[in-house]
Design an enzyme around this catalytic site. Structure first.
Site, PDB file in Angstrom:
ATOM      1  N   GLY A 224      37.375  41.299  36.264  1.00  0.00           N
ATOM      2  CA  GLY A 224      37.890  41.309  34.894  1.00  0.00           C
ATOM      3  C   GLY A 224      37.069  42.199  33.975  1.00  0.00           C
ATOM      4  O   GLY A 224      35.860  42.340  34.152  1.00  0.00           O
TER       5      GLY A 224
ATOM      6  N   ARG B 191      40.569  43.705  41.690  1.00  0.00           N
ATOM      7  CA  ARG B 191      39.995  42.484  42.253  1.00  0.00           C
ATOM      8  C   ARG B 191      40.023  42.459  43.785  1.00  0.00           C
ATOM      9  O   ARG B 191      39.926  41.393  44.385  1.00  0.00           O
ATOM     10  CB  ARG B 191      40.739  41.263  41.699  1.00  0.00           C
TER      11      ARG B 191
ATOM     12  N   ASP C 194      31.352  36.868  42.449  1.00  0.00           N
ATOM     13  CA  ASP C 194      32.025  37.203  43.712  1.00  0.00           C
ATOM     14  C   ASP C 194      31.797  38.660  44.098  1.00  0.00           C
ATOM     15  O   ASP C 194      31.521  38.972  45.253  1.00  0.00           O
ATOM     16  CB  ASP C 194      33.535  36.935  43.601  1.00  0.00           C
TER      17      ASP C 194
ATOM     18  N   LYS D 124      27.996  41.460  35.456  1.00  0.00           N
ATOM     19  CA  LYS D 124      29.080  41.551  34.474  1.00  0.00           C
ATOM     20  C   LYS D 124      29.922  40.291  34.477  1.00  0.00           C
ATOM     21  O   LYS D 124      30.137  39.716  35.537  1.00  0.00           O
ATOM     22  CB  LYS D 124      29.980  42.728  34.865  1.00  0.00           C
ATOM     23  N   THR D 125      30.353  39.801  33.396  1.00  0.00           N
ATOM     24  CA  THR D 125      31.455  38.862  33.214  1.00  0.00           C
ATOM     25  C   THR D 125      31.348  38.226  31.829  1.00  0.00           C
ATOM     26  O   THR D 125      30.276  37.764  31.429  1.00  0.00           O
ATOM     27  CB  THR D 125      31.581  37.740  34.280  1.00  0.00           C
TER      28      THR D 125
ATOM     29  N   GLY E 251      37.436  31.862  30.155  1.00  0.00           N
ATOM     30  CA  GLY E 251      36.262  31.463  30.928  1.00  0.00           C
ATOM     31  C   GLY E 251      36.800  30.700  32.119  1.00  0.00           C
ATOM     32  O   GLY E 251      37.180  29.538  31.972  1.00  0.00           O
TER      33      GLY E 251
ATOM     34  N   GLU F 192      39.221  27.393  29.099  1.00  0.00           N
ATOM     35  CA  GLU F 192      40.329  27.826  29.951  1.00  0.00           C
ATOM     36  C   GLU F 192      40.435  27.041  31.257  1.00  0.00           C
ATOM     37  O   GLU F 192      41.512  26.705  31.729  1.00  0.00           O
ATOM     38  CB  GLU F 192      40.133  29.323  30.262  1.00  0.00           C
TER      39      GLU F 192
ATOM     40  N   TYR G  10      42.175  37.781  26.588  1.00  0.00           N
ATOM     41  CA  TYR G  10      42.208  39.230  26.784  1.00  0.00           C
ATOM     42  C   TYR G  10      41.776  39.969  25.512  1.00  0.00           C
ATOM     43  O   TYR G  10      41.279  41.082  25.583  1.00  0.00           O
ATOM     44  CB  TYR G  10      43.608  39.650  27.260  1.00  0.00           C
TER      45      TYR G  10
HETATM   46  P1  FBP Z   1      35.455  38.142  36.021  1.00  0.00           P
HETATM   47  O1  FBP Z   1      34.855  36.884  36.560  1.00  0.00           O
HETATM   48  O2  FBP Z   1      35.929  39.066  37.062  1.00  0.00           O
HETATM   49  O3  FBP Z   1      34.525  38.801  35.053  1.00  0.00           O
HETATM   50  O4  FBP Z   1      36.745  37.764  35.176  1.00  0.00           O
HETATM   51  C1  FBP Z   1      36.716  36.686  34.323  1.00  0.00           C
HETATM   52  C2  FBP Z   1      38.022  36.470  33.604  1.00  0.00           C
HETATM   53  O5  FBP Z   1      38.049  37.195  32.389  1.00  0.00           O
HETATM   54  C3  FBP Z   1      38.224  34.987  33.362  1.00  0.00           C
HETATM   55  O6  FBP Z   1      37.655  34.593  32.155  1.00  0.00           O
HETATM   56  C4  FBP Z   1      39.715  34.843  33.447  1.00  0.00           C
HETATM   57  O7  FBP Z   1      40.093  33.569  33.895  1.00  0.00           O
HETATM   58  C5  FBP Z   1      40.106  35.870  34.446  1.00  0.00           C
HETATM   59  O8  FBP Z   1      39.138  36.889  34.373  1.00  0.00           O
HETATM   60  C6  FBP Z   1      41.465  36.453  34.213  1.00  0.00           C
HETATM   61  O9  FBP Z   1      41.766  37.306  35.252  1.00  0.00           O
HETATM   62  P2  FBP Z   1      42.855  38.429  35.204  1.00  0.00           P
HETATM   63  O10 FBP Z   1      42.281  39.574  34.431  1.00  0.00           O
HETATM   64  O11 FBP Z   1      43.045  38.796  36.629  1.00  0.00           O
HETATM   65  O12 FBP Z   1      44.051  37.863  34.537  1.00  0.00           O
END
Ligand code: FBP
Length: 549
Positions: A79, A143, A174, A198-199, A247, A307, A423
């Site tokens: 993400g 991903r 991951d 990152k996240t 989150g 979330e 987002y």
């Molecule tokens: P990462 O763990 O890859 O940083 O992504 C986190 C996140 O933003 C979460 O908060 C959310 O649940 C998820 O990605 C949403 O994923 P997607 O962008 O595939 O809809």
């Protein structure tokens, strides 16, 4: 993108700050003691024979030295998180400073880019357009899980074509688990692998990594929006706002946003799980506060919902895990695939899940049932961002209040609005903190490569101090790993950091929440500021300040 906003034009000129000790041409590596793993050390050592046990390293200013030329490839994984572009800018600048012959390639579209050999070579001009901007659009993200022998072989061949001897993976827990596996596999092929934390979720942190990048900007963005809503709620005094905050599993983002804004109700998934609270108990808890506030003539308020909450209710956790197990079979079940209505689909599901889960599934609104059956992500997990937990809570609180009203126990008015902030925060212009932190992480990643290290996560610590005092170095990825059961198999993974209920951040909420529930002690943080007094522009999150106090 040819039309730039005034802010973008100004931000392109911002020069991110670096730790004073970090100069790729004059650096000394200090090695600590050998490390182990957070848990299951023997198994991790067995799986990572070559990269296990390496020391934590830190950099200090050293004597000037020349750096041999190298080609490096970078991947953005998972993400989006504000500051990713600056990691690449820092990496690029460090490589060019180390040796102008160095080349930096970007693998396009996430980890699939290295497998399929889709690349772009960075230039001054190209990088120049992305400095201090949000998003991952510079090379795109994805991903795809980079974990099979076949993928590793293809990646090796693609790196060899370009003479790449260093790979930087910018990702969450991951993706960095995959970085550790790739580092181990590549070690005898002459390719080093370094990760960057990152996240926005803030759950890739531990004793060595103070915070993942992107958290700072994302929470400040959500806090601004929550503050605005609270002011609206307090002005009109007619709505309860249920705000779901992104989150995936940990509630760090919701908790930090709550500390910044002081809403009436904040739910924390980790607490719900620890106290084994059911959905019904949470609904009663909210309804009780709604009722008490209505007695004071306050038919309005704010509720923060993390979330991932839905997966932390014991009964929902069991149901979701059961659904995750049957999903692969369901996709090949003609009765399910050919069902002409959702009702028919639900019947197929009800026949396949265990008896205890049947009741829970049946008790849910149709919309939530549909959302629980949607496609899983690449890791086989339900996509919580697509489940309207905030709407589920509104519906159930309404039912509870109606029941209370019919018994004469509640006399207020309940009108609710649902929001989901996720987002919106992931691609905001990075705050000064994230702009500096990310640039330093990228620059530092190049220093780790030039010091011949592999299987390390780029680390920059002492983050509550001014950037010049930050301490750069590296942490062996295996040090953060343990064995966890994932979809029926034991796997080595980087341990996710959940909210600690005995930690200072949660305690700060716990101490204040009763007061915040009844009194409108709202705080309005306003928009992130990029220019102005340091007290406003460079403030760190409450989470970081409390944890590093
Ligand atoms: P990462 O763990 O890859 O940083 O992504 C986190 C996140 O933003 C979460 O908060 C959310 O649940 C998820 O990605 C949403 O994923 P997607 O962008 O595939 O809809």
């Amino acid at each position: 993108m040819t039309t730039l906003s005034p802010l973008q034009i100004e931000r392109l000129k911002y020069r991110p700050k670096l730790p004073a000790s970090l100069d790729i041409n004059a650096i000394e590596l200090i090695e600590g003691a050998p490390t182990t793993a957070v848990r299951d050390a023997d198994k991790i050592q067995e799986l990572f024979k070559n990269t296990y046990g390496k020391p934590i390293v830190t950099f200090k200013k050293g004597a000037a030295a020349e750096n041999a030329a190298m080609n490096v490839g970078v991947i953005l994984s998972g993400g989006q998180a504000p500051g990713g572009h600056n990691v690449i800018a820092g990496l690029y600048d460090a490589l060019k400073q180390a040796n102008p012959q160095n080349k930096l390639y970007g693998f396009l579209g996430g980890p699939s880019g290295i497998i399929d050999g889709k690349t772009i070579e960075f230039t001054d001009e190209f990088i120049g357009k992305y400095r201090n901007t949000g998003g991952f659009d510079i090379i795109g993200s994805g991903r795809t899980k980079l974990e099979t022998e076949d993928q590793f072989k293809k990646s090796l061949a693609n790196c060899q074509k370009l003479g790449i001897t260093g790979i930087i993976i910018i990702g969450g827990d991951d993706s960095n688990t995959n970085a550790a596996m790739l580092a181990e596999w590549m070690i005898d092929k002459g390719i080093q692998v370094i990760g960057c934390p990152k996240t926005i979720d803030g759950d890739l942190k531990n004793d060595q990594i103070e915070i993942s990048f992107g958290f700072d900007t994302a929470v400040k963005t959500y806090a601004e929006l929550i503050g605005n809503i609270q002011r609206d709620a307090n002005s009109a005094k007619k709505y309860w706002h249920f705000i779901k905050i992104m989150g995936r599993s940990a509630s760090h983002v919701a908790l930090e946003a709550a500390l910044q804004t002081q809403p009436n109700i904040t739910l924390i998934s980790e607490e719900v799980e620890a106290k084994k609270m059911s959905l019904e108990q949470i609904v009663n808890y909210i309804a009780n506060i709604v009722d008490k506030r209505s007695e004071q003539g306050k038919n309005f308020g704010t509720v923060i919902v993390p979330e991932g909450l839905i997966e932390f209710f014991p009964e929902m956790k069991t149901l979701i895990s059961n659904l995750n197990d049957i999903m692969p079979e369901l996709e090949h079940d003609p009765d399910y695939a050919n069902a002409t209505s959702t009702g028919e689909q639900f019947n197929v599901v009800l026949n396949r899940i265990s008896e205890e889960n049947v009741k829970v599934f049946e008790s849910l609104p149709v919309s939530i049932k549909i959302q629980l059956l949607m496609d899983r992500d690449d890791h086989g997990n339900v996509q919580v961002s697509r489940i309207d937990t905030e709407k589920l809570l509104i519906e159930m609180v309404q039912i509870k209040l109606d029941a209370m009203k019919s018994q004469g126990l509640y006399k207020g008015k309940f009108s609710a609005q649902a929001h989901f902030f996720g987002y919106e925060g992931r691609c905001a212009f990075p705050s000064n903190f994230d702009a500096d932190y990310c640039y330093s992480l990228g620059y530092n990643a190049a220093a780790l490569l030039s010091n011949r290290l592999t299987g390390y996560l780029s680390s920059v610590k002492n983050l509550v101090r001014p950037a010049s005092e930050w301490v750069a170095g590296g942490v062996p990825l295996t040090m953060m790993m343990n064995i966890e059961r994932r979809h029926g198999t034991d796997k080595p993974v980087i341990q996710k950091a959940l909210v600690k209920l005995d930690g200072p951040v949660f305690k700060a909420l716990e101490k204040n929440r009763e007061n915040w529930a009844m009194n409108d002690d709202y705080v309005f943080p306003g928009a992130i500021q990029y220019f102005g007094p340091a007290a406003v522009c460079d403030a760190v999150t409450k989470t970081l300040a409390l944890e590093q106090a």
